[in-house]
Scaffold this motif. Structure first.
Motif, PDB file in Angstrom:
ATOM      1  N   LEU A 199       2.943  -7.916  14.612  1.00 14.42           N
ATOM      2  CA  LEU A 199       4.181  -7.438  13.985  1.00 14.42           C
ATOM      3  C   LEU A 199       4.622  -8.380  12.858  1.00 14.42           C
ATOM      4  O   LEU A 199       5.151  -7.933  11.844  1.00 14.42           O
ATOM      5  CB  LEU A 199       5.287  -7.288  15.025  1.00 14.42           C
ATOM      6  N   GLY A 200       4.400  -9.679  13.043  1.00 16.86           N
ATOM      7  CA  GLY A 200       4.707 -10.628  11.975  1.00 16.86           C
ATOM      8  C   GLY A 200       3.856 -10.357  10.740  1.00 16.86           C
ATOM      9  O   GLY A 200       4.347 -10.432   9.604  1.00 16.86           O
ATOM     10  N   ASP A 201       2.571 -10.039  10.957  1.00 17.65           N
ATOM     11  CA  ASP A 201       1.707  -9.675   9.824  1.00 17.65           C
ATOM     12  C   ASP A 201       2.226  -8.426   9.124  1.00 17.65           C
ATOM     13  O   ASP A 201       2.228  -8.346   7.894  1.00 17.65           O
ATOM     14  CB  ASP A 201       0.268  -9.439  10.300  1.00 17.65           C
ATOM     15  N   ALA A 202       2.666  -7.440   9.902  1.00 21.58           N
ATOM     16  CA  ALA A 202       3.193  -6.202   9.310  1.00 21.58           C
ATOM     17  C   ALA A 202       4.446  -6.491   8.496  1.00 21.58           C
ATOM     18  O   ALA A 202       4.631  -5.918   7.411  1.00 21.58           O
ATOM     19  CB  ALA A 202       3.493  -5.177  10.411  1.00 21.58           C
ATOM     20  N   VAL A 203       5.289  -7.373   8.980  1.00 24.01           N
ATOM     21  CA  VAL A 203       6.505  -7.742   8.230  1.00 24.01           C
ATOM     22  C   VAL A 203       6.130  -8.432   6.924  1.00 24.01           C
ATOM     23  O   VAL A 203       6.709  -8.146   5.864  1.00 24.01           O
ATOM     24  CB  VAL A 203       7.430  -8.628   9.096  1.00 24.01           C
ATOM     25  N   LEU A 252       1.529   4.258  -3.151  1.00 30.79           N
ATOM     26  CA  LEU A 252       2.479   3.622  -4.064  1.00 30.79           C
ATOM     27  C   LEU A 252       1.749   3.083  -5.298  1.00 30.79           C
ATOM     28  O   LEU A 252       2.243   3.227  -6.429  1.00 30.79           O
ATOM     29  CB  LEU A 252       3.223   2.495  -3.343  1.00 30.79           C
ATOM     30  N   ALA A 253       0.577   2.507  -5.109  1.00 33.38           N
ATOM     31  CA  ALA A 253      -0.213   2.025  -6.248  1.00 33.38           C
ATOM     32  C   ALA A 253      -0.611   3.199  -7.144  1.00 33.38           C
ATOM     33  O   ALA A 253      -0.578   3.083  -8.380  1.00 33.38           O
ATOM     34  CB  ALA A 253      -1.453   1.278  -5.753  1.00 33.38           C
ATOM     35  N   ALA A 265      -1.985   3.172   3.807  1.00 34.56           N
ATOM     36  CA  ALA A 265      -1.834   4.444   3.089  1.00 34.56           C
ATOM     37  C   ALA A 265      -0.622   4.397   2.177  1.00 34.56           C
ATOM     38  O   ALA A 265      -0.677   4.881   1.025  1.00 34.56           O
ATOM     39  CB  ALA A 265      -1.715   5.597   4.090  1.00 34.56           C
ATOM     40  N   MET A 266       0.474   3.802   2.641  1.00 40.10           N
ATOM     41  CA  MET A 266       1.680   3.692   1.820  1.00 40.10           C
ATOM     42  C   MET A 266       1.399   2.834   0.590  1.00 40.10           C
ATOM     43  O   MET A 266       1.780   3.196  -0.535  1.00 40.10           O
ATOM     44  CB  MET A 266       2.811   3.070   2.639  1.00 40.10           C
ATOM     45  N   VAL A 269       4.727  -5.891  -0.321  1.00 42.99           N
ATOM     46  CA  VAL A 269       4.783  -4.608  -1.035  1.00 42.99           C
ATOM     47  C   VAL A 269       6.164  -4.409  -1.642  1.00 42.99           C
ATOM     48  O   VAL A 269       6.287  -3.932  -2.772  1.00 42.99           O
ATOM     49  CB  VAL A 269       4.406  -3.441  -0.082  1.00 42.99           C
ATOM     50  N   ALA A 270       7.221  -4.812  -0.917  1.00 42.09           N
ATOM     51  CA  ALA A 270       8.581  -4.681  -1.439  1.00 42.09           C
ATOM     52  C   ALA A 270       8.783  -5.543  -2.684  1.00 42.09           C
ATOM     53  O   ALA A 270       9.569  -5.186  -3.572  1.00 42.09           O
ATOM     54  CB  ALA A 270       9.595  -5.068  -0.370  1.00 42.09           C
ATOM     55  N   GLN A 271       8.051  -6.652  -2.789  1.00 41.99           N
ATOM     56  CA  GLN A 271       8.163  -7.524  -3.955  1.00 41.99           C
ATOM     57  C   GLN A 271       7.222  -7.090  -5.074  1.00 41.99           C
ATOM     58  O   GLN A 271       7.159  -7.734  -6.116  1.00 41.99           O
ATOM     59  CB  GLN A 271       7.885  -8.965  -3.558  1.00 41.99           C
ATOM     60  N   GLY A 272       6.496  -5.994  -4.855  1.00 42.10           N
ATOM     61  CA  GLY A 272       5.665  -5.441  -5.916  1.00 42.10           C
ATOM     62  C   GLY A 272       4.203  -5.827  -5.849  1.00 42.10           C
ATOM     63  O   GLY A 272       3.433  -5.455  -6.734  1.00 42.10           O
TER      64      GLY A 272
END
Length: 126
Positions: free
Chosen positions: A68-72, A109-110, A104-105, A78-81
């Protein structure tokens, strides 16, 4: 008249009773020792089971927390671009499904960002 005939039997009966009492005491002691041994083994097995359960539970919690830490970290990147962040989904559990969804997200998004960039360059050229 009967007492003289019974007296020799009294001694034999007394010896027989003593043999039976001795044998019953030996059986009782044996059963008590077996009980103590089985009780000690049962208590040891229960304690070992509890220790094993605690250790395995701790390992599972640590593994889940790490994933879960890796997912965060991935979602923060991704949120920082950063759309080049590497995502490694292993297994078929819920966390692996979450990481596959993040992959996939990120890819979609890319693709969207690439399309917007192409359209923006087309507008700038026009």
């Amino acid at each position: 008249e009967m007492y003289p005939a019974i007296d020799p039997l009294q001694e034999v009966l007394g010896q027989l009773m003593q043999v039976q009492l001795d044998r019953a005491k030996a059986e009782y002691d044996s059963a008590a020792a077996s009980y103590q041994t089985i009780r000690a083994l049962a208590v040891t097995a229960v304690v070992a089971g509890i220790v094993l359960a605690v250790l395995m539970g701790g390992a599972m919690i640590r593994q889940i927390s790490r994933a879960l830490g890796d997912a965060v970290q991935i979602t923060d990147a991704v949120a920082q671009g950063d759309l080049t962040v590497a995502i490694h989904a292993r297994g078929k559990d819920e966390i692996a499904q979450l990481l596959s969804g993040l992959t996939a997200m990120r890819d979609n998004l890319a693709h969207v960002v690439s399309g917007v960039r192409g359209n923006a360059q087309g507008v700038a050229s026009a």
